[in-house]
Structure formats: C-alpha cells, structure tokens
Design an enzyme around this catalytic site. Structure first.
Site, mmCIF file in Angstrom:
data_model
loop_
_atom_site.group_PDB
_atom_site.id
_atom_site.type_symbol
_atom_site.label_atom_id
_atom_site.label_comp_id
_atom_site.label_asym_id
_atom_site.label_seq_id
_atom_site.Cartn_x
_atom_site.Cartn_y
_atom_site.Cartn_z
ATOM 1 N N THR A 232 0.826 -1.215 0.000
ATOM 2 C CA THR A 232 0.000 0.000 0.000
ATOM 3 C C THR A 232 0.859 1.262 0.000
ATOM 4 O OG1 THR A 232 -1.838 -1.107 1.112
ATOM 5 C CG2 THR A 232 -1.738 1.295 1.295
ATOM 6 N N SER B 108 -7.004 -0.919 -6.572
ATOM 7 C CA SER B 108 -6.605 -1.220 -5.204
ATOM 8 C C SER B 108 -5.125 -1.553 -5.248
ATOM 9 C CB SER B 108 -7.402 -2.421 -4.663
ATOM 10 O OG SER B 108 -6.782 -2.956 -3.494
ATOM 11 N N THR B 109 -4.460 -1.359 -4.124
ATOM 12 C CA THR B 109 -3.081 -1.839 -4.050
ATOM 13 C C THR B 109 -3.003 -3.309 -4.445
ATOM 14 O OG1 THR B 109 -2.428 -0.283 -2.315
ATOM 15 C CG2 THR B 109 -1.181 -2.329 -2.448
ATOM 16 N N ASN B 110 -4.066 -4.056 -4.140
ATOM 17 C CA ASN B 110 -4.027 -5.506 -4.300
ATOM 18 C C ASN B 110 -4.079 -5.978 -5.742
ATOM 19 O OD1 ASN B 110 -4.101 -5.254 -1.568
ATOM 20 N ND2 ASN B 110 -6.168 -6.068 -1.314
ATOM 21 N N THR C 108 35.494 -38.169 -13.148
ATOM 22 C CA THR C 108 34.249 -38.423 -12.417
ATOM 23 C C THR C 108 34.626 -38.685 -10.969
ATOM 24 O OG1 THR C 108 34.344 -40.788 -12.945
ATOM 25 C CG2 THR C 108 33.068 -39.385 -14.430
ATOM 26 N N SER D 255 46.803 -11.492 -2.462
ATOM 27 C CA SER D 255 47.095 -11.625 -1.042
ATOM 28 C C SER D 255 47.841 -10.409 -0.532
ATOM 29 C CB SER D 255 47.931 -12.886 -0.791
ATOM 30 O OG SER D 255 48.341 -12.961 0.553
ATOM 31 N N LYS E 134 50.701 -14.145 -5.428
ATOM 32 C CA LYS E 134 49.509 -14.992 -5.427
ATOM 33 C C LYS E 134 48.373 -14.300 -6.176
ATOM 34 C CE LYS E 134 46.843 -17.905 -2.234
ATOM 35 N NZ LYS E 134 45.470 -17.524 -2.495
#
Length: 490
Positions: free
Chosen positions: A103, A142-144, A189, A320, A326
């Site tokens: 609303t 309506s807001t709805n 796998t 790092s 790194k």
C-alpha cells in the site's frame, strides 16, 4: 531557515509535508514506519515505470468509460509519461520492504502523480480538491491489483536483461569451446581420472547448460503475462465498471507493448503468488548451474604448481596481502557468492508465498525485493564472468597432454580391443609400476602397434567409433604416430 511545508490530512490526523515534495502524507508515514533496508523504491526504475504505466492505463480506461473527465485524464497521463521517461524517480522514497502488502508503494505513486498532475493543471501541490490521489489517480484500483501487476511488469524487464546477459556468457563459452576443440585432456568423475575428452567439449557443456536455462527462463516469464488488474480488493472487482478489467488490460498492453492476459479467476489471481515462486525457482536453477561451472573453473585453474593447472584464468588483481605473487580466481568466486544469495532469496520468496492468508498475500514486498536482487545480480554476474574471466582463459596444453599420457584412464578405450580383464590387469600394473598403459599393452602383445596408435589418436578417443573386429590389427584404421607418444601438442 525553516523549510516551507504544506498541511495534509489522513485518517490519523494532520501532518506537515515539505512543500517541495511531490509525495504526501501517506508516503511520509511510510518513510517513518519502515526504515528497513536504507533503500528507496525509486532506486528500482523498472518498478516505478511499471506503476506509471498502470496509472496511465487506468486513467485512460476510466475516461473511456465516462468515469474520469478529459482534463484530469490528460494531466494524469502527462505526469505518468514523464515518470516513464525517468522524471521524479527521486520522489519515490518509501522502503521496498514494508508492511501493508505494498500500500505504501501504491500511495507513493498516487501522490507523486497527483501532485505533478496538479502542477500541469495550474494548481499547487497538495490542492487535492482539484485532483485527488485516491479518488482520481487510484480510481478503479486497489493496491491488491496494482502492486502485483507492477511487480510482474518490473520482473519482466529484469528477466529481459538477465536473458541478454546469459546469451553473452553462453557465446563466450561457445567461443572457448571452438578455440579448445583440439585440446585433449582427461575427463574426471568423482575427482578421479575417467576417460579422455577435449577441453572444447568441456567448455561446450557450459554453453549448452546456459542455453537450456535460457529456455526455462522464457517459459517462466510467459507465466507473468497474466495479471489481476481490475480485481481491486480481493478479486471481485468492487468499485469498477463491468468493462473496466478488459479495457484497462487492453490499454496497459498498448502502453507497454506486452501481450498481457487478464487472469480468468481474479479472486484466485489476487491471492496466488505461484508465478513468482516459479520464476524464482528458475533463477535458483540458473544460480546452481552457474555456481557449479565456477567451481569447475576454480578447480581446473588450481595451482599453479600444486594444483590441476589445466587452464589459466586471467589475473585480475593481487591475491594476497601477505603472499607475494599470489593470484586468486576472484571472478568465479564472486559469481559463487551471487549464486548463494539467489538460493537464499528463493527460500525467502518461497516462505513469503506460503505465508499468504485467505484472499491476499501481504508479503509481496519482500518477494519483489528478493526477486529483483536475484535478477539484477545474476545478470551482472554473467556479464562480469564473461568479460573478466571467460574471454581471457588460456589452456596449458603441455600439462593437459602429459596428464593424458600418464593417465591410467585411457585403458578404458582399449576395452573393446583387449577385453575388460586384460584392460584391468594393464591398469593395475600401470598403477603399481608407474609405467604407461601404451608400453604395457605392447609389451604384453595385446595389440599391434598400428592399431594401438589408431585407437589412441585424440580424434578417436573423444567420440563414438566403430572399429573392425580384428584381434591382430588386420583391418584396423591406418595408424599414425600416436598423439600420446609423439610428444606433439595436440
């Protein structure tokens, strides 16, 4: 200096509103009541544009039904078009997470549009006797029914951007698949050596996964073409003209260019959030698969000396503050985190949809807030993954070739030629002694060299091949020096 104000009234009483504000007393109370995220709905342009489109469609429909005079209609339509063009978004100031089933958002829109329309009519802001936020801007609504319709329009825009971003990423993976089509490697796998494949096949899989999810996204977005505009409070259409629902949908379709559908049962549509749950589920699916892909990229690039080191991700920044030199896989890492967020958002959306009661779901604000973030962050993640990672990936071809040469997994390719028992014994000896499968097969006289070379060529290791039955190599495909023994960079 004291800021100039104007007095506005609601059912609770009078309040002073900044004279310069286009919003009014309902918005003021919402700002005070819901200091939740520190954000404003105006920061989500898709939602604001959607609301302006709906209010324009309502004004045009009501005028067409003789319920709104032309002067007010024209002023409302002009104000809405300005907002659709990007104006006054800074006046949409309520928090996206709010009580009241949206609303506050609807009233913020009503007040901003009303006050801008009043200006266009030559009146001052707040002179609602000439054009009222509820009586005129919100006429027949309506807001709805306004709010969920706006959420669907806004979500559709977000889906469009996500689909475009996914296409960019898919094309990036496809380009790498073509680039790496001749690079032989070991497939795995359960993190154990399996059988050979090409790096191109591996990257082609990522492209195909995205293509499948693009199709699922298109299916989900089709569900949000159905709207409940015209339902008003609970779906019965109270306070609307009998022809209003069909006409306002027609007007909204014209304004947005979207072929919208009025729900066949407006009572059901007003309380049901199933389309949002469905869309969120697809976003979770996309997130899960993107995260799995990024896990693979991090694993394949691990090292550079003590990991798999099969591919190189482009260096984007120092990795790092303590370890010189790194470099970390920061782009896949950020996409992983986006995926975690989307999965969490899906749970929020699921619980909010489940918590709806009777004829309305009061928790649509958090549904949209979560959905919007998932859409926006996934789109951004796809684009940064393609531009800052996939595009710059290179293959460590020598490392990949050595892994195949040293792998026991290639013995699987020999099963049809020497039998499972012999292949098992070769694999066990290779594992025990550290020797290569190739030399053990020759030493045992299990295959002729030309046939063994032909079987172990890269182009025959990664696709189905029908071999002539020949125990001694007769009739085998003409052999060339094996890619596994010649030391060539295939």
């Amino acid at each position: 200096m004291t800021e100039a104000t104007r007095t506005e009234h609601d059912l609770i009483g009078d309040r002073e509103v900044p004279a310069a504000a286009y919003w009014g007393i309902h918005t003021l109370r919402a700002v005070e009541n819901f200091p939740i995220t520190g954000q404003r709905i105006g920061e989500t342009p898709d939602l604001i544009v959607a609301l302006a489109c709906i209010k324009q469609a309502a004004a045009e429909a009501n005028a067409g039904l003789g319920l709104l005079d032309a002067r007010r209609r024209d002023a409302i339509v002009a104000a809405c078009r300005e907002i659709q063009g990007g104006a006054l978004h800074d006046q949409f100031v309520v928090d996206p997470i709010q009580g009241g089933a949206g609303t506050s958002t609807n009233m913020n829109a009503n007040e901003v549009i009303a006050n801008r329309a009043l200006e266009l009519m030559g009146h001052a802001r707040g002179e609602y006797q000439h054009l009222h936020p509820n009586e005129h801007v919100n006429l027949g609504q309506s807001t709805n029914d306004v709010y969920p319709t706006a959420l669907k329009l806004a979500a559709r825009a977000g889906v469009g951007r996500l689909a475009s971003a996914m296409a960019v990423l898919r094309q990036g993976f496809a380009a790498k698949s073509a680039e790496f089509a001749d690079v032989l490697k070991m497939g795995r796998t359960q993190l154990q050596d399996a059988v050979p494949m090409t790096l191109g096949q591996e990257f082609g899989t990522y492209a195909r996964m995205l293509a499948e999810d693009e199709a699922r996204l298109a299916e989900a977005v089709d569900l949000i073409r159905e709207i409940n505009l015209g339902a008003t409070a609970i779906g019965t259409g109270i306070n609307t003209h009998p022809r209003y629902a069909a006409l306002v949908r027609e007007k909204l379709s014209e304004i947005t260019g979207i072929d919208l559908i009025t729900a066949p049962d407006l009572v059901e549509a007003t309380q049901d959030c199933g389309a949002f749950v469905q869309l969120s589920g697809v976003l979770k699916r996309i997130a899960v698969k993107l995260s799995k892909t990024c896990n693979d990229l991090r694993l394949l690039s691990s090292g550079p000396r003590a990991g798999l080191n099969e591919i190189n991700l482009p260096a984007r920044q120092a990795g790092s503050s303590i370890m010189p030199g790194k470099v970390n896989p920061v782009i896949p890492e950020v996409v992983n985190q986006i995926a975690f967020e989307v999965i969490g958002n899906d749970m929020t959306i699921t619980m909010a949809a489940e918590a709806g009661q009777l004829q309305l779901n009061a928790f649509e604000p958090v549904i949209f807030y979560s959905l919007h973030r998932s859409l926006a962050h996934l789109a951004a993640g796809c684009l940064t993954l393609e531009a800052n990672c996939i595009r710059g990936i290179t293959a460590n071809r020598d490392q990949l070739r050595r892994a195949v040469e040293n792998s026991i997994g290639i013995v699987t390719a020999l099963n049809p030629h020497i039998g499972y028992r012999n292949a098992t014994e070769v694999a066990m000896e290779a594992h025990r002694t550290g020797r290569g499968v190739y030399e053990i097969v020759l030493e045992r006289g299990l295959m002729a060299k030309d046939r063994l070379d032909a079987v172990l060529r890269p182009e025959t290791l990664t696709v189905p091949v029908e071999w002539p039955a020949a125990a001694d190599g007769a009739g085998a495909p003409p052999g060339t020096a094996s890619g596994l023994t010649a030391g060539q960079d295939r």
